[in-house]
Design a protein around this motif. Structure first.
Motif, PDB file in Angstrom:
ATOM      1  N   ARG A  99       0.798  -1.225   0.000  1.00  0.00           N
ATOM      2  CA  ARG A  99       0.000   0.000   0.000  1.00  0.00           C
ATOM      3  C   ARG A  99       0.829   1.273   0.000  1.00  0.00           C
ATOM      4  NH1 ARG A  99      -4.101   0.040   4.800  1.00  0.00           N
ATOM      5  NH2 ARG A  99      -3.290  -2.038   5.097  1.00  0.00           N
ATOM      6  N   TRP A 100       1.906   1.249   0.780  1.00  0.00           N
ATOM      7  CA  TRP A 100       2.689   2.465   0.978  1.00  0.00           C
ATOM      8  C   TRP A 100       4.146   2.244   0.574  1.00  0.00           C
ATOM      9  CZ3 TRP A 100      -0.012   1.353   5.932  1.00  0.00           C
ATOM     10  CH2 TRP A 100      -1.291   1.917   5.948  1.00  0.00           C
ATOM     11  N   LYS A 134       0.104   5.369   7.660  1.00  0.00           N
ATOM     12  CA  LYS A 134      -0.867   6.010   6.768  1.00  0.00           C
ATOM     13  C   LYS A 134      -0.774   7.531   6.884  1.00  0.00           C
ATOM     14  CE  LYS A 134      -5.805   6.233   5.786  1.00  0.00           C
ATOM     15  NZ  LYS A 134      -7.137   5.763   6.167  1.00  0.00           N
ATOM     16  N   THR A 135      -0.744   8.027   8.111  1.00  0.00           N
ATOM     17  CA  THR A 135      -0.692   9.473   8.343  1.00  0.00           C
ATOM     18  C   THR A 135       0.575  10.084   7.762  1.00  0.00           C
ATOM     19  OG1 THR A 135      -2.025   9.253  10.332  1.00  0.00           O
ATOM     20  CG2 THR A 135      -0.695  11.241  10.149  1.00  0.00           C
ATOM     21  N   TYR A 176       2.555   8.862   5.449  1.00  0.00           N
ATOM     22  CA  TYR A 176       2.548   8.746   3.992  1.00  0.00           C
ATOM     23  C   TYR A 176       1.645   9.809   3.366  1.00  0.00           C
ATOM     24  CZ  TYR A 176       2.138   7.021  -0.725  1.00  0.00           C
ATOM     25  OH  TYR A 176       2.156   6.933  -2.090  1.00  0.00           O
ATOM     26  N   GLN A 177       0.454   9.968   3.900  1.00  0.00           N
ATOM     27  CA  GLN A 177      -0.481  10.937   3.338  1.00  0.00           C
ATOM     28  C   GLN A 177       0.043  12.364   3.461  1.00  0.00           C
ATOM     29  OE1 GLN A 177      -4.147   9.971   5.374  1.00  0.00           O
ATOM     30  NE2 GLN A 177      -4.822   8.652   3.688  1.00  0.00           N
ATOM     31  N   LYS A 178       0.577  12.714   4.615  1.00  0.00           N
ATOM     32  CA  LYS A 178       1.089  14.072   4.818  1.00  0.00           C
ATOM     33  C   LYS A 178       2.261  14.377   3.887  1.00  0.00           C
ATOM     34  CE  LYS A 178      -0.151  15.102   9.572  1.00  0.00           C
ATOM     35  NZ  LYS A 178       0.348  15.306  10.937  1.00  0.00           N
ATOM     36  N   LYS A 179       3.171  13.436   3.794  1.00  0.00           N
ATOM     37  CA  LYS A 179       4.411  13.696   3.078  1.00  0.00           C
ATOM     38  C   LYS A 179       4.277  13.489   1.567  1.00  0.00           C
ATOM     39  CE  LYS A 179       9.069  14.019   3.494  1.00  0.00           C
ATOM     40  NZ  LYS A 179       9.832  14.880   4.308  1.00  0.00           N
ATOM     41  N   TYR A 180       3.583  12.463   1.169  1.00  0.00           N
ATOM     42  CA  TYR A 180       3.619  12.074  -0.230  1.00  0.00           C
ATOM     43  C   TYR A 180       2.356  12.414  -0.999  1.00  0.00           C
ATOM     44  CZ  TYR A 180       7.875   9.909   1.229  1.00  0.00           C
ATOM     45  OH  TYR A 180       9.124   9.721   1.732  1.00  0.00           O
ATOM     46  N   GLU A 181       1.202  12.183  -0.421  1.00  0.00           N
ATOM     47  CA  GLU A 181      -0.015  12.494  -1.144  1.00  0.00           C
ATOM     48  C   GLU A 181      -0.238  13.994  -1.214  1.00  0.00           C
ATOM     49  OE1 GLU A 181      -3.230  10.159   0.438  1.00  0.00           O
ATOM     50  OE2 GLU A 181      -2.328   8.273  -0.270  1.00  0.00           O
ATOM     51  N   ALA A 182       0.134  14.717  -0.153  1.00  0.00           N
ATOM     52  CA  ALA A 182      -0.001  16.166  -0.162  1.00  0.00           C
ATOM     53  C   ALA A 182       0.928  16.774  -1.213  1.00  0.00           C
ATOM     54  CB  ALA A 182       0.301  16.729   1.210  1.00  0.00           C
ATOM     55  N   GLN A 212      -0.527  16.724  -4.769  1.00  0.00           N
ATOM     56  CA  GLN A 212      -1.704  17.546  -5.079  1.00  0.00           C
ATOM     57  C   GLN A 212      -1.280  18.781  -5.886  1.00  0.00           C
ATOM     58  OE1 GLN A 212      -4.887  16.797  -4.328  1.00  0.00           O
ATOM     59  NE2 GLN A 212      -4.180  14.871  -3.434  1.00  0.00           N
TER      60      GLN A 212
END
Length: 151
Positions: free
Chosen positions: A56-57, A137-138, A140-146, A149
Protein backbone atom coordinates in the motif's frame (compact mmCIF):
# COMPACT_ATOMS: atom_id res chain seq x y z
CA UNK A 1 45.06 -23.64 38.95
CA UNK A 2 42.39 -25.72 40.64
CA UNK A 3 40.26 -22.85 41.86
CA UNK A 4 40.36 -19.07 41.84
CA UNK A 5 41.45 -17.26 44.97
CA UNK A 6 39.01 -15.32 47.13
CA UNK A 7 37.46 -12.50 45.12
CA UNK A 8 39.01 -13.82 41.91
CA UNK A 9 35.73 -14.89 40.33
CA UNK A 10 32.35 -13.33 40.33
CA UNK A 11 30.58 -10.09 40.37
CA UNK A 12 27.57 -8.52 41.93
CA UNK A 13 25.15 -11.21 40.75
CA UNK A 14 27.45 -14.05 39.71
CA UNK A 15 26.40 -17.27 41.39
CA UNK A 16 23.88 -15.55 43.61
CA UNK A 17 21.40 -18.30 44.59
CA UNK A 18 18.38 -16.02 44.29
CA UNK A 19 19.45 -14.87 40.81
CA UNK A 20 20.00 -18.46 39.73
CA UNK A 21 16.57 -19.48 41.03
CA UNK A 22 14.97 -16.56 39.15
CA UNK A 23 16.75 -17.58 35.95
CA UNK A 24 15.55 -21.17 36.31
CA UNK A 25 11.99 -19.96 36.92
CA UNK A 26 12.12 -17.92 33.70
CA UNK A 27 13.35 -20.93 31.74
CA UNK A 28 10.54 -23.05 33.22
CA UNK A 29 8.02 -20.40 32.20
CA UNK A 30 9.37 -20.38 28.63
CA UNK A 31 8.90 -24.14 28.48
CA UNK A 32 5.45 -24.30 30.14
CA UNK A 33 3.95 -21.48 28.08
CA UNK A 34 5.83 -22.49 24.89
CA UNK A 35 7.06 -18.91 24.49
CA UNK A 36 9.49 -19.82 21.71
CA UNK A 37 6.54 -20.90 19.54
CA UNK A 38 4.66 -17.76 20.61
CA UNK A 39 7.57 -15.62 19.39
CA UNK A 40 7.27 -17.23 15.97
CA UNK A 41 3.48 -16.73 15.91
CA UNK A 42 3.91 -13.04 16.71
CA UNK A 43 6.54 -12.65 14.01
CA UNK A 44 4.38 -14.38 11.41
CA UNK A 45 1.37 -12.24 12.35
CA UNK A 46 3.41 -9.05 12.07
CA UNK A 47 5.04 -10.08 8.78
CA UNK A 48 1.68 -10.85 7.17
CA UNK A 49 0.24 -7.48 8.11
CA UNK A 50 3.41 -5.50 7.35
CA UNK A 51 3.71 -7.04 3.86
CA UNK A 52 0.22 -5.69 3.12
CA UNK A 53 1.34 -2.25 4.28
CA UNK A 54 4.38 -2.51 2.04
CA UNK A 55 2.10 -3.04 -0.99
CA UNK A 56 0.00 0.00 0.00
CA UNK A 57 2.69 2.47 0.98
CA UNK A 58 5.95 2.66 -0.99
CA UNK A 59 7.74 4.28 1.95
CA UNK A 60 8.23 0.74 3.29
CA UNK A 61 11.35 -0.56 1.62
CA UNK A 62 11.79 -3.75 3.62
CA UNK A 63 10.08 -5.83 6.28
CA UNK A 64 12.34 -8.16 8.21
CA UNK A 65 12.82 -9.87 11.50
CA UNK A 66 12.96 -13.06 13.48
CA UNK A 67 10.26 -14.12 15.90
CA UNK A 68 9.03 -11.26 18.04
CA UNK A 69 11.87 -8.96 16.94
CA UNK A 70 10.74 -7.26 13.74
CA UNK A 71 11.60 -4.18 11.69
CA UNK A 72 10.28 -1.98 8.92
CA UNK A 73 12.79 -0.04 6.82
CA UNK A 74 11.49 3.32 5.61
CA UNK A 75 12.63 4.76 2.28
CA UNK A 76 11.68 7.66 0.03
CA UNK A 77 10.99 5.21 -2.79
CA UNK A 78 11.20 1.44 -3.09
CA UNK A 79 13.14 1.76 -6.33
CA UNK A 80 15.93 4.04 -5.09
CA UNK A 81 15.79 2.79 -1.47
CA UNK A 82 17.01 6.15 -0.18
CA UNK A 83 16.66 6.17 3.65
CA UNK A 84 13.78 8.16 5.17
CA UNK A 85 14.82 8.96 8.77
CA UNK A 86 12.42 11.89 9.23
CA UNK A 87 9.49 9.64 8.45
CA UNK A 88 10.77 7.12 11.00
CA UNK A 89 10.97 9.87 13.60
CA UNK A 90 7.37 10.95 12.93
CA UNK A 91 6.12 7.37 13.08
CA UNK A 92 7.84 6.61 16.38
CA UNK A 93 6.41 9.85 17.84
CA UNK A 94 2.89 9.06 16.58
CA UNK A 95 3.05 5.59 18.10
CA UNK A 96 4.46 6.87 21.39
CA UNK A 97 1.66 9.42 21.73
CA UNK A 98 -0.83 6.55 21.36
CA UNK A 99 0.83 4.19 23.84
CA UNK A 100 2.93 2.02 21.53
CA UNK A 101 6.68 2.08 22.04
CA UNK A 102 8.81 1.62 18.94
CA UNK A 103 12.44 2.43 18.30
CA UNK A 104 14.14 3.97 15.34
CA UNK A 105 17.32 2.16 14.47
CA UNK A 106 19.67 1.45 11.61
CA UNK A 107 22.69 3.27 10.23
CA UNK A 108 20.48 6.09 8.95
CA UNK A 109 17.81 6.04 11.67
CA UNK A 110 15.21 4.94 9.11
CA UNK A 111 14.27 1.56 10.57
CA UNK A 112 11.32 1.12 12.91
CA UNK A 113 12.19 -1.70 15.28
CA UNK A 114 9.65 -3.62 17.32
CA UNK A 115 10.07 -6.20 20.03
CA UNK A 116 6.72 -7.60 21.07
CA UNK A 117 6.38 -9.01 24.59
CA UNK A 118 5.94 -12.76 24.28
CA UNK A 119 2.95 -12.64 26.62
CA UNK A 120 1.05 -10.05 24.56
CA UNK A 121 -2.49 -11.13 23.72
CA UNK A 122 -3.68 -11.29 20.13
CA UNK A 123 -6.08 -8.40 20.83
CA UNK A 124 -3.27 -6.26 22.26
CA UNK A 125 -1.05 -7.11 19.30
CA UNK A 126 -3.76 -6.11 16.83
CA UNK A 127 -4.37 -2.87 18.73
CA UNK A 128 -0.66 -1.99 18.61
CA UNK A 129 -0.44 -2.88 14.92
CA UNK A 130 -3.47 -0.67 14.31
CA UNK A 131 -1.59 2.25 15.87
CA UNK A 132 1.48 1.54 13.74
CA UNK A 133 -0.72 1.27 10.65
CA UNK A 134 -2.30 4.63 11.49
CA UNK A 135 1.15 6.15 11.83
CA UNK A 136 2.30 4.81 8.48
CA UNK A 137 -0.87 6.01 6.77
CA UNK A 138 -0.69 9.47 8.34
CA UNK A 139 2.97 10.00 7.54
CA UNK A 140 2.55 8.75 3.99
CA UNK A 141 -0.48 10.94 3.34
CA UNK A 142 1.09 14.07 4.82
CA UNK A 143 4.41 13.70 3.08
CA UNK A 144 3.62 12.07 -0.23
CA UNK A 145 -0.02 12.49 -1.14
CA UNK A 146 0.00 16.17 -0.16
CA UNK A 147 3.08 16.72 -2.34
CA UNK A 148 1.28 15.16 -5.31
CA UNK A 149 -1.70 17.55 -5.08
CA UNK A 150 -1.72 20.31 -7.71
CA UNK A 151 -1.45 23.83 -6.35
Amino acid sequence: MDAPGPGGLGGTFAGNPVSCAAALAVLDLFERQDLNARANELGDHFQKRAREWQKRWPIIGDVRGLGAMQAIELVHSQEKREPAPEEAKHITQYCYERGVITLSAGSYGNVIRLLMPLVITDAQMDEALGVLEGALKTVYQKKYEAAAQPV
